[in-house]
Design an enzyme around this catalytic site. Structure first.
Site, PDB file in Angstrom:
ATOM      1  N   ASN A 159      -7.624  23.473 -54.199  1.00 40.59           N
ATOM      2  CA  ASN A 159      -6.582  22.637 -54.827  1.00 40.59           C
ATOM      3  C   ASN A 159      -6.287  22.995 -56.281  1.00 40.59           C
ATOM      4  O   ASN A 159      -5.165  22.821 -56.742  1.00 40.59           O
ATOM      5  CB  ASN A 159      -6.928  21.150 -54.677  1.00 40.59           C
ATOM      6  CG  ASN A 159      -8.273  20.790 -55.255  1.00 40.59           C
ATOM      7  OD1 ASN A 159      -9.089  21.661 -55.569  1.00 40.59           O
ATOM      8  ND2 ASN A 159      -8.514  19.512 -55.412  1.00 40.59           N
ATOM      9  N   SER A 235     -15.995  19.814 -50.119  1.00 37.41           N
ATOM     10  CA  SER A 235     -16.138  18.587 -49.348  1.00 37.41           C
ATOM     11  C   SER A 235     -17.599  18.130 -49.257  1.00 37.41           C
ATOM     12  O   SER A 235     -18.519  18.919 -49.488  1.00 37.41           O
ATOM     13  CB  SER A 235     -15.599  18.818 -47.937  1.00 37.41           C
ATOM     14  OG  SER A 235     -16.381  19.802 -47.314  1.00 37.41           O
ATOM     15  N   VAL A 236     -17.794  16.900 -48.870  1.00 37.20           N
ATOM     16  CA  VAL A 236     -19.153  16.354 -48.728  1.00 37.20           C
ATOM     17  C   VAL A 236     -19.953  17.107 -47.659  1.00 37.20           C
ATOM     18  O   VAL A 236     -21.096  17.518 -47.920  1.00 37.20           O
ATOM     19  CB  VAL A 236     -19.112  14.831 -48.444  1.00 37.20           C
ATOM     20  CG1 VAL A 236     -20.504  14.297 -48.137  1.00 37.20           C
ATOM     21  CG2 VAL A 236     -18.498  14.084 -49.622  1.00 37.20           C
ATOM     22  N   GLU A 256     -19.586  18.924 -56.921  1.00 36.30           N
ATOM     23  CA  GLU A 256     -18.370  18.146 -57.188  1.00 36.30           C
ATOM     24  C   GLU A 256     -17.701  17.933 -55.844  1.00 36.30           C
ATOM     25  O   GLU A 256     -17.024  18.832 -55.333  1.00 36.30           O
ATOM     26  CB  GLU A 256     -17.427  18.923 -58.115  1.00 36.30           C
ATOM     27  CG  GLU A 256     -17.979  19.224 -59.486  1.00 36.30           C
ATOM     28  CD  GLU A 256     -18.028  18.005 -60.389  1.00 36.30           C
ATOM     29  OE1 GLU A 256     -17.526  16.935 -59.991  1.00 36.30           O
ATOM     30  OE2 GLU A 256     -18.584  18.118 -61.487  1.00 36.30           O
ATOM     31  N   CYS A 290      -9.449  15.528 -55.669  1.00 37.61           N
ATOM     32  CA  CYS A 290     -10.692  14.842 -55.295  1.00 37.61           C
ATOM     33  C   CYS A 290     -10.830  13.466 -55.946  1.00 37.61           C
ATOM     34  O   CYS A 290     -11.355  12.546 -55.343  1.00 37.61           O
ATOM     35  CB  CYS A 290     -11.869  15.701 -55.692  1.00 37.61           C
ATOM     36  SG  CYS A 290     -11.803  16.158 -57.420  1.00 37.61           S
ATOM     37  N   GLU A 393     -11.376   9.985 -47.042  1.00 40.46           N
ATOM     38  CA  GLU A 393     -10.564  10.799 -47.948  1.00 40.46           C
ATOM     39  C   GLU A 393      -9.489  11.526 -47.137  1.00 40.46           C
ATOM     40  O   GLU A 393      -9.784  12.275 -46.212  1.00 40.46           O
ATOM     41  CB  GLU A 393     -11.464  11.828 -48.641  1.00 40.46           C
ATOM     42  CG  GLU A 393     -10.713  12.676 -49.630  1.00 40.46           C
ATOM     43  CD  GLU A 393     -11.599  13.701 -50.320  1.00 40.46           C
ATOM     44  OE1 GLU A 393     -12.337  14.417 -49.629  1.00 40.46           O
ATOM     45  OE2 GLU A 393     -11.532  13.786 -51.557  1.00 40.46           O
ATOM     46  N   GLU A 470     -19.179  18.564 -64.953  1.00 41.95           N
ATOM     47  CA  GLU A 470     -18.388  19.661 -65.497  1.00 41.95           C
ATOM     48  C   GLU A 470     -17.637  19.118 -66.699  1.00 41.95           C
ATOM     49  O   GLU A 470     -17.399  17.915 -66.800  1.00 41.95           O
ATOM     50  CB  GLU A 470     -17.421  20.189 -64.427  1.00 41.95           C
ATOM     51  CG  GLU A 470     -18.198  20.753 -63.251  1.00 41.95           C
ATOM     52  CD  GLU A 470     -17.423  21.622 -62.299  1.00 41.95           C
ATOM     53  OE1 GLU A 470     -16.372  21.175 -61.816  1.00 41.95           O
ATOM     54  OE2 GLU A 470     -17.873  22.745 -62.017  1.00 41.95           O
TER      55      GLU A 470
HETATM   56  N1  LIG Z   1     -15.152  16.632 -57.039  1.00 35.06           N
HETATM   57  C1  LIG Z   1     -14.347  17.660 -57.264  1.00 35.06           C
HETATM   58  O1  LIG Z   1     -14.276  18.146 -58.408  1.00 35.06           O
HETATM   59  C2  LIG Z   1     -13.504  18.230 -56.171  1.00 35.06           C
HETATM   60  C3  LIG Z   1     -13.774  18.030 -54.837  1.00 35.06           C
HETATM   61  N2  LIG Z   1     -12.980  18.571 -53.858  1.00 35.06           N
HETATM   62  C4  LIG Z   1     -13.242  18.261 -52.464  1.00 35.06           C
HETATM   63  O2  LIG Z   1     -13.103  19.438 -51.662  1.00 35.06           O
HETATM   64  C5  LIG Z   1     -12.541  19.143 -50.391  1.00 35.06           C
HETATM   65  C6  LIG Z   1     -11.384  20.045 -50.087  1.00 35.06           C
HETATM   66  O3  LIG Z   1     -11.700  21.361 -50.349  1.00 35.06           O
HETATM   67  P1  LIG Z   1     -12.094  22.380 -49.189  1.00 35.06           P
HETATM   68  O4  LIG Z   1     -11.909  23.756 -49.742  1.00 35.06           O
HETATM   69  O5  LIG Z   1     -11.407  22.028 -47.937  1.00 35.06           O
HETATM   70  O6  LIG Z   1     -13.659  22.066 -49.036  1.00 35.06           O
HETATM   71  P2  LIG Z   1     -14.747  22.864 -48.216  1.00 35.06           P
HETATM   72  O7  LIG Z   1     -16.010  22.141 -48.412  1.00 35.06           O
HETATM   73  O8  LIG Z   1     -14.299  23.163 -46.851  1.00 35.06           O
HETATM   74  O9  LIG Z   1     -14.827  24.289 -48.949  1.00 35.06           O
HETATM   75  C7  LIG Z   1     -15.150  24.423 -50.303  1.00 35.06           C
HETATM   76  C8  LIG Z   1     -15.674  25.819 -50.545  1.00 35.06           C
HETATM   77  O10 LIG Z   1     -16.908  25.995 -49.881  1.00 35.06           O
HETATM   78  C9  LIG Z   1     -16.877  27.164 -49.078  1.00 35.06           C
HETATM   79  N3  LIG Z   1     -17.752  26.944 -47.939  1.00 35.06           N
HETATM   80  C10 LIG Z   1     -17.449  26.336 -46.757  1.00 35.06           C
HETATM   81  N4  LIG Z   1     -18.552  26.276 -45.969  1.00 35.06           N
HETATM   82  C11 LIG Z   1     -19.572  26.845 -46.674  1.00 35.06           C
HETATM   83  C12 LIG Z   1     -20.951  27.072 -46.406  1.00 35.06           C
HETATM   84  N5  LIG Z   1     -21.519  26.694 -45.245  1.00 35.06           N
HETATM   85  N6  LIG Z   1     -21.696  27.668 -47.344  1.00 35.06           N
HETATM   86  C13 LIG Z   1     -21.160  28.037 -48.530  1.00 35.06           C
HETATM   87  N7  LIG Z   1     -19.859  27.866 -48.833  1.00 35.06           N
HETATM   88  C14 LIG Z   1     -19.073  27.271 -47.929  1.00 35.06           C
HETATM   89  C15 LIG Z   1     -15.415  27.309 -48.741  1.00 35.06           C
HETATM   90  O11 LIG Z   1     -15.111  28.622 -48.327  1.00 35.06           O
HETATM   91  C16 LIG Z   1     -14.769  26.935 -50.053  1.00 35.06           C
HETATM   92  O12 LIG Z   1     -14.794  27.994 -50.974  1.00 35.06           O
HETATM   93  C17 LIG Z   1     -12.176  17.687 -50.463  1.00 35.06           C
HETATM   94  O13 LIG Z   1     -13.146  16.907 -49.810  1.00 35.06           O
HETATM   95  C18 LIG Z   1     -12.211  17.363 -51.942  1.00 35.06           C
HETATM   96  O14 LIG Z   1     -12.471  16.048 -52.256  1.00 35.06           O
HETATM   97  C19 LIG Z   1     -11.925  19.339 -54.185  1.00 35.06           C
HETATM   98  C20 LIG Z   1     -11.611  19.579 -55.507  1.00 35.06           C
HETATM   99  C21 LIG Z   1     -12.363  19.014 -56.590  1.00 35.06           C
HETATM  100  C1  LIG Z   2      -7.204  17.869 -62.929  1.00 34.16           C
HETATM  101  N1  LIG Z   2      -7.450  16.657 -62.170  1.00 34.16           N
HETATM  102  C2  LIG Z   2      -8.146  15.675 -62.988  1.00 34.16           C
HETATM  103  C3  LIG Z   2      -6.196  16.093 -61.748  1.00 34.16           C
HETATM  104  C4  LIG Z   2      -8.235  16.951 -60.953  1.00 34.16           C
HETATM  105  C5  LIG Z   2      -9.544  17.623 -61.197  1.00 34.16           C
HETATM  106  C6  LIG Z   2     -10.492  17.561 -60.044  1.00 34.16           C
HETATM  107  C7  LIG Z   2     -10.109  18.425 -58.888  1.00 34.16           C
HETATM  108  O1  LIG Z   2     -10.338  19.648 -58.983  1.00 34.16           O
HETATM  109  O2  LIG Z   2      -9.605  17.895 -57.881  1.00 34.16           O
END
Ligand SMILES: NC(=O)C1=CN([C@@H]2O[C@H](COP(=O)(O)OP(=O)(O)OC[C@H]3O[C@@H](n4cnc5c(N)ncnc54)[C@H](O)[C@@H]3O)[C@@H](O)[C@H]2O)C=CC1
Ligand SMILES: C[N+](C)(C)CCCC(=O)O
Length: 496
Positions: A159, A235-236, A256, A290, A393, A470
């Protein structure tokens, strides 16, 4: 680079190792990477195998030896130069981000600005990384040193591809570490630009490397014995796996993860600000954020007036070609994700929620956009806390409105979630504002605004939304370790 949607194709290698773009030494078959605005394939991604990941880690290890010996001020100068180059190339990087992610160019520019600000901020802190001096009896003393960890792995979501990489690389490099970064396979492009910029700015070759691919590549990275720390955004469910892998190697992790954050609107708020806040909390980056405040709790007294205004403003959001200046909502990341978000809306209706606006697919008039992944931002009314749209989510442009009557009730309902990333409150009553955020079980709270990102402020979650921080000074702790040195000034009094 052309800044017209539907025209860019990338042929350069997307791995970056030892200061240059390279094809991976081994790996799986090529995967399509899409332009969300058109549904067109913009490049083929070759994933990195175990050998390529090892080469990237070895390259980082070699650079670490040089970088970690430099003073904070020396590192600071290089990071400032990288920030300057990003500013200079802002338009080009933002355009590439928009082409690959689908968000509006308007927002992508903000993301790039936050990215160079992050580098500047940690450049400023690099010179002040220091320990303590502690006096002991008889003239003896101790001191502590803050030392880097070594090679850090960064794994990012799709994202905020460039920004996520900067949020990890800036504190990591400021503390003297090297990094191997793996972006999401959906958005592999801009992180390689960041790697090139670091080299141009003068980091030792190999200090910041990029490996590409999905879960398999991520696993090679997490399991690698020379990786000292893992910083993950995603993701979680993946976070749980990352923590498991880190446990095997006793590696520190920063997670995160996702959220389902509450935004609480009291009747004594400044209504226009609260409406703006609710839009900011839900519709940036097509809702794929997120920390979004997707559970909008509204005090019943102002439910009708607030809802009417939010719906009116949501219907006015300009959807379409993300590279056009006046577009404010572009395309979602890919077809499966769009289908998933649509599925949540369908289920919400089945469970009794009322679609107050949007929710349908959006087909722009421009024929080249007809295969893009667009939808109309959606506001759901008549929601209850047990509905799936309120509990899970969605990661799309879907806001759920929930009425409440008392402060006590809303705080309890706001905290009734497995997540704890963020939360917000709109009120003119300062005591109430601080009382409510103090009671929220969330790591990032906003009063009278939402989703702004000053890099000076630590960001991260409570509960299932993860741990570690972060941004802000706090992140320096997560990229360094403390060494204590005990110095004897007298003789050794042996017990034996
Ligand atoms: N708290 C935060 O700062 C943020 C959290 N998110 C969360 O991320 C999710 C969406 O992003 P996605 O890319 O779909 O998440 P995802 O968890 O599917 O993937 C995230 C990353 O992990 C990698 N990955 C997947 N499986 C793996 C494994 N078994 N071992 C190591 N790496 C692995 C993916 O290739 C990707 O680079 C949402 O749940 C969102 O809330 C997204 C942006 C910011
Ligand atoms: C930049 N902000 C605050 C809108 C989002 C940052 C967290 C994320 O990567 O989703």
């Amino acid at each position: 680079m052309s800044s017209v949607t539907g025209t860019v194709t990338i042929h350069q290698p997307l791995n970056y190792r030892a200061g240059a773009r390279v094809q991976p030494a081994d790996g799986g078959q090529a995967e399509d990477v899409y332009e969300p605005a058109t549904g067109r394939v913009i490049t083929k991604l070759l994933s990195s195998g175990e050998k390529e990941v090892d080469l990237a880690v070895q390259s980082a290890k070699a650079a670490f030896k040089i970088w970690s010996q430099m003073s904070g001020m020396e590192r600071s100068r290089v990071l400032l130069e990288a920030a300057r180059i990003i500013r200079e190339q802002r338009e080009e990087i933002a355009t590439l981000e928009t082409i690959n992610n689908g968000k509006s160019i308007f927002e992508a520019r903000v993301d790039i600005d936050i990215s160079w600000q992050c580098l500047e901020y940690y450049a400023g802190l690099a010179g002040s990384l220091a320990g303590e001096h502690i006096q002991l009896p008889g003239g003896s003393f101790g001191y502590t040193r803050r030392e880097p960890l070594g090679v850090c792995a960064g794994i990012g979501a799709w994202n905020y591809p460039f920004q996520v990489a900067c949020w990890k690389a800036a504190p990591a490099l400021a503390c003297g570490n090297a990094m191997v970064f793996k972006p999401s396979p959906f958005t592999p492009l801009t992180v390689v630009r960041l790697a090139e910029i670091f080299t141009e700015a003068g980091v030792p070759k190999g200090l910041f490397n990029v490996v590409q691919g999905g879960a398999a590549t991520g696993q090679f990275l997490c399991h690698h014995p020379d990786v000292a720390k893992i910083s993950f955004t995603g993701s979680v469910p993946t976070g749980i796996k990352i923590m498991g892998m880190a446990a095997k190697g006793i590696k520190p992790v920063t997670l995160e993860l996702g959220g389902k954050s509450p935004l609480i609107i009291f009747s004594d708020c400044a209504l226009e600000n609260a409406v703006n806040g609710a839009l900011m909390a839900n519709f940036l980056t097509q809702g794929e954020v997120c920390c979004n405040g997707t559970r909008v709790f509204v005090e019943r007294k102002i439910l009708d007036v607030f809802t009417k205004e939010v719906v009116k403003r949501t219907q006015k959001i300009k959807i379409g070609d993300p590279l056009l200046e006046d577009t404010r909502m572009g395309a979602l990341i890919n077809r499966p994700h769009l289908d998933r978000v649509q599925g949540f809306i369908k289920q919400a209706k089945e469970q009794g929620a009322e679609v107050l606006c949007g929710g349908d697919l959006y087909v722009p008039d421009d024929p080249k956009l007809k295969n893009g992944y667009y939808m109309q931002p959606c506001v759901l009314g008549n929601c209850t806390d047990d509905m799936t749209c309120v509990k899970e989510e969605i990661f799309g442009p879907v806001m759920s409105i929930l009425p409440f009557d008392t402060e006590e009730e809303v705080v309890e309902r706001a905290n009734n979630t497995k997540f704890g990333l963020a939360g917000g409150v709109f009120t003119r009553d300062i005591q109430k504002a601080h009382r409510v955020v103090a009671a929220l079980k969330a790591g990032m709270c906003f009063i009278n605004n939402y989703n702004i990102s000053p890099v000076e402020l630590p960001f991260g979650g409570y509960k299932a939304s993860g741990f570690g921080r972060e941004n802000g000074r706090a992140a320096m702790e997560y990229y360094s370790q403390l060494k204590t040195v005990c110095v004897e000034m007298g003789d050794v009094e042996s017990v034996f």
